[in-house]
Scaffold this active site. Sequence first.
Site, short mmCIF file in Angstrom:
data_model
loop_
_atom_site.label_atom_id
_atom_site.label_comp_id
_atom_site.label_asym_id
_atom_site.label_seq_id
_atom_site.Cartn_x
_atom_site.Cartn_y
_atom_site.Cartn_z
N SER A 1 1.38 -0.86 -0.42
CA SER A 1 0.35 0.02 -0.06
C SER A 1 1.18 0.61 0.02
O SER A 1 1.68 1.16 1.03
CB SER A 1 -0.66 0.03 1.40
N GLY B 1 0.88 11.63 5.38
CA GLY B 1 -0.05 12.02 5.26
C GLY B 1 -1.05 11.21 5.69
O GLY B 1 -2.39 11.66 5.06
N CYS C 1 -0.03 3.57 10.98
CA CYS C 1 0.01 4.95 9.66
C CYS C 1 0.94 5.76 11.27
O CYS C 1 0.41 6.61 11.91
CB CYS C 1 -0.53 5.69 9.41
N LYS D 1 -2.73 -4.30 9.53
CA LYS D 1 -1.35 -4.51 9.12
C LYS D 1 -0.78 -3.75 10.38
O LYS D 1 -1.45 -2.78 10.88
CB LYS D 1 -1.13 -3.27 8.06
N THR E 1 5.95 0.93 9.17
CA THR E 1 7.27 2.03 8.89
C THR E 1 7.61 2.81 10.14
O THR E 1 6.70 2.43 11.00
CB THR E 1 7.28 3.26 8.62
N GLY F 1 12.20 0.45 3.87
CA GLY F 1 13.83 0.22 2.80
C GLY F 1 14.50 -0.38 3.88
O GLY F 1 14.81 -1.42 4.70
N GLY G 1 9.21 -5.09 3.81
CA GLY G 1 10.40 -4.49 5.16
C GLY G 1 11.85 -4.30 4.45
O GLY G 1 12.49 -5.91 4.91
N GLY H 1 7.64 -2.38 -1.49
CA GLY H 1 7.43 -1.34 -1.16
C GLY H 1 8.23 -0.46 -1.79
O GLY H 1 7.86 -0.07 -2.96
C1 SIN Z 1 1.43 7.17 4.54
O1 SIN Z 1 0.28 7.99 4.10
O2 SIN Z 1 1.48 8.21 5.37
C2 SIN Z 1 1.47 6.71 4.54
C3 SIN Z 1 0.74 5.49 5.35
C4 SIN Z 1 1.29 4.45 6.10
O3 SIN Z 1 2.25 4.31 6.49
O4 SIN Z 1 0.24 3.71 7.05
#
Ligand code: SIN
Length: 304
Positions: free
Chosen positions: A23, A74, A132, A166, A194, A218, A244, A266
């Site tokens: 995603s 965001g 997120c 997730k 992340t 990364g 990851g 990703g």
């Molecule tokens: C984002 O849109 O900020 C990234 C989405 C996420 O980290 O889940």
Amino acid sequence: MVKPNLKVKIGSLELKNPVMVASGTFGSGEEYGNLVDLNKLGAIVTKSITLKPREGNPPPRLVETPSGILNSIGLQNDGIETFIKDKIPFLNKVKTAVIVSIAAHSINDYAEIAGRLNKIKRVDALEINISCPNVRGGLEFSKEPDSASAVVAAVKNRTSKPIITKLSPNVKDISEIAMAVQEAGSDAVSLVNTFTGMAVDIETKMPVLGNVVGGLSGPAIKPIALHMVWETARRVRIPVIGIGGIMDYRDALEFIIAGASAVQIGTANFVNPKAAVEIIAGIEGYMRRNKIANMKELIGCLKT
Ligand code: SIN
């Protein structure tokens, strides 16, 4: 040797191979359609959608690091209704699984989005993004087993589609959260999202990201993500999807051998749009060389 069988099952959803695009790194596939044969992918996981449109965070929203990227997008997206109107017609033409990522600030909103998507045949599964790090409250539901399972239970109540949750690595024990969402009815877990991070501009003495903090992805995170996947896969009954820092088929195989039933690619998509299809070919080549007939022989076969 006959062609190896790369099929895997995520709950009731069968994928033609274990490689999905993660995603937020592949849009809904349109932008990549001219570069990559989308039909070869195990699944497309779309950018997270929310009930209402979101503009996302102020720029800069991306910073390169020595071994990955920090993003603070965001959750920018056009909202569920525009997604259904504009993206589903394109996705209807793609011959692979479509997993729609959903995000929200309230349990009711998660449930509402799930309800609206439940009517859409093209949506094969939902990925609930409770992880997120870039929006206020974005991690709220992923931090504690009770809040994570409350979201899953509410979504489950409004959908008949398989649910993947997730998970965030920014927690004390990710496997505990995985167990909780399993009990609440999640059909699989995907991990990791992340790691919260930041960068500072030493000339201006200001944060580089407009939102100050962002999420690191990364190669830098791969060993930590791999460890979390291994630990989680040992504790849950449901499939674990490894994410990851997977850059090539060897990385993907590390996750699969450690217990992942599938993987998501990703950050690598930003470096090489063909990364996911090359990884599928690489896994198949490895299976041929090692006379492995079926993915099932590889998943979780780590010798410890
Ligand atoms: C984002 O849109 O900020 C990234 C989405 C996420 O980290 O889940």
